[in-house]
Structure formats: C-alpha cells, structure tokens
Enzyme design. Structure first.
Site, mmCIF file in Angstrom:
data_model
loop_
_atom_site.group_PDB
_atom_site.id
_atom_site.type_symbol
_atom_site.label_atom_id
_atom_site.label_comp_id
_atom_site.label_asym_id
_atom_site.label_seq_id
_atom_site.Cartn_x
_atom_site.Cartn_y
_atom_site.Cartn_z
ATOM 1 N N GLY A 142 9.022 6.301 9.582
ATOM 2 C CA GLY A 142 10.272 6.400 8.834
ATOM 3 C C GLY A 142 11.266 5.333 9.235
ATOM 4 N N ALA A 182 6.839 0.677 10.979
ATOM 5 C CA ALA A 182 5.748 1.389 10.325
ATOM 6 C C ALA A 182 6.300 2.452 9.390
ATOM 7 C CB ALA A 182 4.838 2.037 11.368
ATOM 8 N N LYS A 183 5.654 2.589 8.238
ATOM 9 C CA LYS A 183 6.091 3.601 7.267
ATOM 10 C C LYS A 183 6.005 5.003 7.858
ATOM 11 C CE LYS A 183 4.039 0.753 3.708
ATOM 12 N NZ LYS A 183 2.783 0.586 2.983
ATOM 13 N N ARG A 184 4.964 5.238 8.655
ATOM 14 C CA ARG A 184 4.786 6.594 9.192
ATOM 15 C C ARG A 184 5.888 6.980 10.170
ATOM 16 N NH1 ARG A 184 0.932 3.355 11.413
ATOM 17 N NH2 ARG A 184 1.020 3.012 13.668
ATOM 18 N N SER A 210 0.861 -1.182 0.000
ATOM 19 C CA SER A 210 0.000 0.000 0.000
ATOM 20 C C SER A 210 0.899 1.235 0.000
ATOM 21 C CB SER A 210 -0.896 0.014 1.238
ATOM 22 O OG SER A 210 -1.775 -1.090 1.237
#
Length: 317
Positions: free
Chosen positions: A251, A247-249, A13
């Site tokens: 970084g 998590a991508k958020r 995603s």
C-alpha cells in the site's frame, strides 16, 4: 523520409493499487510520447492469474484519468491474447529454437553445473532437457506438463539504453535457455511483452530499471521472430526508506489514497516531477511538464521516498 511517430506505452500488472512509483513511470512514458507529438498506449499485463483482479484494472483506469494521463487506443489485455503468443511460439518451434523442459525448480537448483544467475530467473538453466529424444519427451509428458524454453545463442547481446548507456549481457552464460511458456500453459513475460510491443508498433519503451536485465532476452526474441526492436530507456526505481522498491502489496502511497484525501493532482505531479529532475516539488500541471520534458535530466540513481518528505510535499501534515 520522415521519422516514424514515436509510440510509447505503459504496461502495468493489475495486482494491486498503483503506487507513486508506478505512476511516475506512467507519467514519464506519457510525457515522452506527448513531448514528441507521439502516441501513448496502455496494456494490461494480467498473465499472473493468481494475483490479478478486475477491480485493480478499473482502479488503474481511474487513477490514470485523475492524474490526467490519457491513452490513444483501446488497451491490449494480455489474458485475451494467448492465441497470438502461441503463433509466435509455433514460429520459434519450427525454427528449432524452442524445446520442452520437464525440470522442476528444485532439480535446476540441485544441478551441479547451475551457478547463480539473474535474481528473477534463479540459477542458470544447465540445459538438462535441451537434447531429449522424441521418445524421452513422450515418456516424460505422461507424468509432467512441460515448460518451453528458448535456446539462447552464445555471445553478448549489446544495446544502448537511452538513459543508462551501453549495456551488454551474455544471456547464454548468465541465464541459459529461458522459459517462454510456463508448465501451467501461460506465456512468459519475456515472450508476451515482445509480441505485444511489436503488435502495437511500439518505438520507445520507457520503464523501471528493474527490467533492464530482461532486455537482452527480449532482444534475442525480437531477433528470432524477425521483429523490429524498440528503443529502451530504463529509469531508476523509487525506493522506500528501507531501500526496497515500493510495492503494491504494501500500500505504498497508493494514488487512490491520496485522491481520497483530497490532494490536488498538481501537488502529486509536482512530487513526481521532483523525483524525475523535472521540478522542485512545487505544484505543476501537465502542459508545463510536457514543455520541460527532457530525458537528459532524468536521474541515474534510485530515488528514496522518505515518508516525512512525502507528507510535507503533499500537505498531509
């Protein structure tokens, strides 16, 4: 008769830059396909309109190419496939397996008969709207757009995961009837992934074990739609030092950041291989990993990505 060619996929995603946990899943799926002489496909799961960004898709392509992971067909993009999802929904509707639901999350949570369900689903759906009359549906539609739920049959759904072994879940008892189209008009993950994997003739799904609990719902949809289900292999996640998934958020060691620092991709591959039982952390190239790929050595427990170890392995200090 010859066995069908293995067809695997990576289905991210685009809600942020790919971190090393994401890229480990991509690498393992790619290795599984290439080691078997099969095909590796890419799908962009961008149904989360609020969080997905076109720039993240371009970043994803760039990250995969830099790591050396190629794909064999034009990527499917879920946001362009709503007509296909609606066709599948129409088939389920004709068979009486879907109904409109007007309940809010708060109403479901307040229901006296709503025990705790799966974390990603919230409380078990108690079936409040399962038997509404046509008149009731018409009346409620005037004030609220419905979601649509699939009628989960009672009884355990059983399958054998290629890494985790036998698994069973009674979807009806644990989750209840589950959403296949949200009330904002967007197809659910469960429906879209089944339709897309079948359309792409995927034979093997390798993904993180955070999706293990979704598999029984997907198997019910494969069954109802008359579609062949793939084999599943769920790999334990890479966790941060706090015990939470990367998590991508956050970084969390974005691949793009490592590339910008000039880290050779063989160093990154070496670290991902070590997390997967395929190496000792030494730099390695893709041909060597293809030659040594073996699902029997994949870890059965989560990997903890300690920052000090990451910095040492990647030569960042």
């Amino acid at each position: 008769m010859a066995a069908p060619t293995l067809r695997g996929r990576f289905a991210p995603s685009p809600t942020g830059r790919m971190h090393l946990g994401n890229m480990r899943s991509a690498l393992l799926g790619w290795l599984q396909a290439r080691a078997a002489g099969g095909a590796f496909l890419l799908r962009i799961e961008d149904l989360d309109r609020a969080r997905c960004r076109p720039q993240f898709v371009e970043d994803l392509y760039e990250d995969l190419r830099w790591l050396g992971l190629d794909w064999d067909e034009t990527p499917l993009v879920q946001s362009a496939r709503d007509d296909v999802y609606r066709e599948a929904q129409a088939k389920l509707t004709r068979e009486g397996l879907i109904y409109p639901c007007f309940c809010t999350r708060a109403e479901i949570a307040r229901a006296a008969s709503a025990p705790h369900g799966l974390s990603e689903e919230g409380p078990r759906y108690p079936g409040t709207c399962a038997n509404l009359t046509a008149e009731q549906i018409s009346e409620r539609s005037r004030t609220r757009a419905p979601a649509y739920r699939f009628r989960a049959r009672p009884g355990e759904v059983r399958f054998v995961d290629d890494l985790m072994g036998p698994h069973a879940q009674d979807v009806h008892a644990l989750v209840g009837d589950f959403v296949v189209r949200r009330n904002d008009g967007v197809a659910s993950y469960q429906l879209a992934v089944v339709v897309d994997d079948a359309a792409s003739r995927i034979t093997h799904v390798l993904r993180g074990d955070d999706l293990l609990s979704s598999t029984p719902r997907q198997l019910l949809l494969y069954e109802a739609l008359g579609l062949p289900a793939p084999a599943f292999l769920h790999v334990p996640l890479v966790l941060g030092e706090d015990g939470k998934r990367l998590a991508k958020r956050d970084g969390a060691f974005a691949l793009g950041e490592l590339r910008a620092r000039g880290r050779p991709r063989e160093h990154v591959l070496g670290l991902l291989a070590a997390w997967s039982g395929l190496g000792d952390g030494s730099p390695v190239d893709l041909p060597a990993l293809v030659a040594r790929f073996d699902t029997d050595v994949l870890p059965h427990a989560p990997v903890v990505a300690r920052e000090s170890q990451l910095l040492d392995a990647l030569g960042l200090r």
